[in-house]
Design a protein around this motif. Structure first.
Motif, PDB file in Angstrom:
ATOM      1  N   LYS A  64       0.880  -1.164   0.000  1.00 43.75           N
ATOM      2  CA  LYS A  64       0.000   0.000   0.000  1.00 43.75           C
ATOM      3  C   LYS A  64       0.913   1.209   0.000  1.00 43.75           C
ATOM      4  O   LYS A  64       1.758   1.359   0.877  1.00 43.75           O
TER       5      LYS A  64
ATOM      6  N   ILE B  31       1.204   5.391  -0.133  1.00 41.55           N
ATOM      7  CA  ILE B  31       0.457   6.612   0.173  1.00 41.55           C
ATOM      8  C   ILE B  31       1.290   7.819  -0.219  1.00 41.55           C
ATOM      9  O   ILE B  31       2.442   7.949   0.207  1.00 41.55           O
ATOM     10  N   ASN B  32       0.707   8.702  -1.023  1.00 37.87           N
ATOM     11  CA  ASN B  32       1.351   9.958  -1.387  1.00 37.87           C
ATOM     12  C   ASN B  32       1.244  10.886  -0.180  1.00 37.87           C
ATOM     13  O   ASN B  32       0.152  11.229   0.264  1.00 37.87           O
ATOM     14  N   GLN B  33       2.375  11.285   0.371  1.00 38.44           N
ATOM     15  CA  GLN B  33       2.382  12.094   1.590  1.00 38.44           C
ATOM     16  C   GLN B  33       1.862  13.502   1.369  1.00 38.44           C
ATOM     17  O   GLN B  33       1.410  14.144   2.308  1.00 38.44           O
TER      18      GLN B  33
ATOM     19  N   GLY C 242      -2.372  12.499   0.339  1.00 37.83           N
ATOM     20  CA  GLY C 242      -3.060  11.443   1.065  1.00 37.83           C
ATOM     21  C   GLY C 242      -3.654  10.338   0.202  1.00 37.83           C
ATOM     22  O   GLY C 242      -4.227   9.391   0.725  1.00 37.83           O
ATOM     23  N   ARG C 243      -3.518  10.423  -1.114  1.00 37.97           N
ATOM     24  CA  ARG C 243      -4.045   9.364  -1.982  1.00 37.97           C
ATOM     25  C   ARG C 243      -3.235   8.091  -1.803  1.00 37.97           C
ATOM     26  O   ARG C 243      -2.032   8.129  -1.562  1.00 37.97           O
ATOM     27  N   SER C 244      -3.924   6.947  -1.952  1.00 36.24           N
ATOM     28  CA  SER C 244      -3.222   5.675  -1.783  1.00 36.24           C
ATOM     29  C   SER C 244      -3.618   4.692  -2.874  1.00 36.24           C
ATOM     30  O   SER C 244      -4.668   4.832  -3.515  1.00 36.24           O
TER      31      SER C 244
ATOM     32  N   LEU D  17      -2.035   8.192  -7.684  1.00 34.73           N
ATOM     33  CA  LEU D  17      -1.430   8.902  -6.562  1.00 34.73           C
ATOM     34  C   LEU D  17      -1.296  10.396  -6.828  1.00 34.73           C
ATOM     35  O   LEU D  17      -1.039  11.175  -5.910  1.00 34.73           O
TER      36      LEU D  17
END
Length: 119
Positions: A67, A69-71, A74-76, A103
């Motif tokens: 998994k 997650i783009n920091q 927030g998209r994952s 992402l």
């Protein structure tokens, strides 16, 4: 000698991190990711599919699901490791074009992400 129950909180956190690392508990790895689209075969032998949710990692076994997650936003997305790389210093993951699009970093070309194993 003090018992673990009287140790400072920082020491307990450190002990917990060591225990998690030695017992195989899932932990997040963060770093920079980029995307790529080949027209050849991946290191696992399958043909690169830019529309698939796949990624390249230097050491994780083929088939591992992550998994990511783009920091920044927030998209994952969940991807499957099917290739080796990235080969650019400072990067921890190369994603397929479709995964990068979900992402939200196609135009930027790279993003700060965190990843954990799934399953």
């Amino acid at each position: 000698m003090k018992s673990a129950f009287h140790a400072p909180a920082a020491r307990l956190v450190a002990v917990g991190l060591v225990l998690a690392a030695t017992t195989g508990a899932a932990s997040a790895q963060c770093g920079r990711a980029s995307w790529y689209a080949l027209t050849s075969r991946t290191a696992s032998g399958e043909r690169m599919n830019p529309a698939a949710m796949t990624a390249a990692h230097r050491t994780l076994p083929f088939g591992t699901r992550l998994k990511v997650i783009n920091q920044r936003n927030g998209r994952s997305v969940v991807v499957r490791i099917n290739d080796r790389g990235p080969f650019i210093r400072g990067r921890v993951l190369d994603l397929s074009k479709a995964a990068a699009q979900k992402l939200g970093f196609i135009r930027a070309g790279h993003a700060k992400v965190c990843m954990t194993t799934v399953g």
